[in-house]
Design a protein around this motif. Structure first.
Motif, PDB file in Angstrom:
ATOM      1  N   PHE A   8       0.472  -2.380  15.340  1.00  0.00           N
ATOM      2  CA  PHE A   8      -0.222  -4.139  15.315  1.00  0.00           C
ATOM      3  C   PHE A   8       0.671  -4.148  14.486  1.00  0.00           C
ATOM      4  O   PHE A   8       1.821  -3.630  13.734  1.00  0.00           O
ATOM      5  CB  PHE A   8      -0.968  -3.512  13.748  1.00  0.00           C
ATOM      6  N   GLN A  14       5.180  -5.173  10.951  1.00  0.00           N
ATOM      7  CA  GLN A  14       4.413  -4.104  11.977  1.00  0.00           C
ATOM      8  C   GLN A  14       3.668  -2.884  10.991  1.00  0.00           C
ATOM      9  O   GLN A  14       4.788  -2.782   9.792  1.00  0.00           O
ATOM     10  CB  GLN A  14       5.208  -3.618  13.378  1.00  0.00           C
ATOM     11  N   ARG A  15       2.698  -2.445  11.816  1.00  0.00           N
ATOM     12  CA  ARG A  15       2.730  -1.387  10.825  1.00  0.00           C
ATOM     13  C   ARG A  15       2.382   0.002  12.436  1.00  0.00           C
ATOM     14  O   ARG A  15       1.598  -0.030  13.064  1.00  0.00           O
ATOM     15  CB  ARG A  15       1.383  -1.305  10.621  1.00  0.00           C
ATOM     16  N   VAL A  31      -8.433   3.208  16.681  1.00  0.00           N
ATOM     17  CA  VAL A  31      -8.027   1.532  15.944  1.00  0.00           C
ATOM     18  C   VAL A  31      -8.929   1.732  14.856  1.00  0.00           C
ATOM     19  O   VAL A  31      -8.273   1.216  13.606  1.00  0.00           O
ATOM     20  CB  VAL A  31      -8.636   0.955  17.125  1.00  0.00           C
ATOM     21  N   ALA A  34      -8.027   4.240  12.334  1.00  0.00           N
ATOM     22  CA  ALA A  34      -6.607   4.171  11.531  1.00  0.00           C
ATOM     23  C   ALA A  34      -6.242   3.620  10.491  1.00  0.00           C
ATOM     24  O   ALA A  34      -5.567   3.327   9.672  1.00  0.00           O
ATOM     25  CB  ALA A  34      -5.538   2.730  12.166  1.00  0.00           C
ATOM     26  N   LEU A  36      -6.915   0.346   9.631  1.00  0.00           N
ATOM     27  CA  LEU A  36      -5.548  -1.346   9.794  1.00  0.00           C
ATOM     28  C   LEU A  36      -5.705  -2.220   8.568  1.00  0.00           C
ATOM     29  O   LEU A  36      -5.172  -3.372   7.848  1.00  0.00           O
ATOM     30  CB  LEU A  36      -5.622  -1.519  10.961  1.00  0.00           C
ATOM     31  N   ALA A  39      -4.287  -2.359   5.302  1.00  0.00           N
ATOM     32  CA  ALA A  39      -2.859  -3.133   5.431  1.00  0.00           C
ATOM     33  C   ALA A  39      -2.271  -3.565   6.089  1.00  0.00           C
ATOM     34  O   ALA A  39      -1.290  -4.639   5.023  1.00  0.00           O
ATOM     35  CB  ALA A  39      -2.422  -1.432   7.247  1.00  0.00           C
ATOM     36  N   PHE A  48      -9.725  -6.224  14.137  1.00  0.00           N
ATOM     37  CA  PHE A  48      -9.350  -5.289  15.010  1.00  0.00           C
ATOM     38  C   PHE A  48     -10.512  -4.586  15.170  1.00  0.00           C
ATOM     39  O   PHE A  48      -9.762  -3.471  16.217  1.00  0.00           O
ATOM     40  CB  PHE A  48      -8.992  -4.281  13.638  1.00  0.00           C
TER      41      PHE A  48
END
Length: 97
Positions: A8, A14-15, A31, A34, A36, A39, A48
């Motif tokens: 993403f 970005q990561r 997803v 992960a 996110l 983050a 997400f």
């Protein structure tokens, strides 16, 4: 078990998160795994959960049904800020002044 990545990006950062997931894991499930949200805490978590997803630049029509393969990179796409057709029209209008 499958080795995959979830990616993403925002304009400024970005990561890419590497995961090992069970066979049969879908793109949407990856997803969620992960994390996110942690983050990118400035974004609502719905970003997400409902985002369009792709694998190596190819948009998935049904990310809840697509089973991943080892080596896949799931990409989480941000919503467009402006419609591309509208942006082209605005640029053309500015250039014709």
């Amino acid at each position: 078990m499958l080795d995959i990545e979830v990616a993403f990006a925002l304009p400024e950062r970005q990561r890419i998160i590497q995961l090992v997931v069970p066979e049969g894991t879908t793109a949407r499930q990856a997803v969620a795994m992960a994390g996110l949200e942690a983050a990118f805490p400035e974004l609502p978590s719905v970003t997400f959960r409902q985002a369009d997803l792709g694998i190596f630049g190819k948009r998935l029509r049904d990310p809840e049904a697509v089973r991943l393969r080892s080596g896949d990179r799931v990409e989480v796409y941000r919503p467009l800020q402006i419609d591309p057709k509208a942006a082209r029209s605005e640029r053309a209008a500015r250039e014709n002044r």
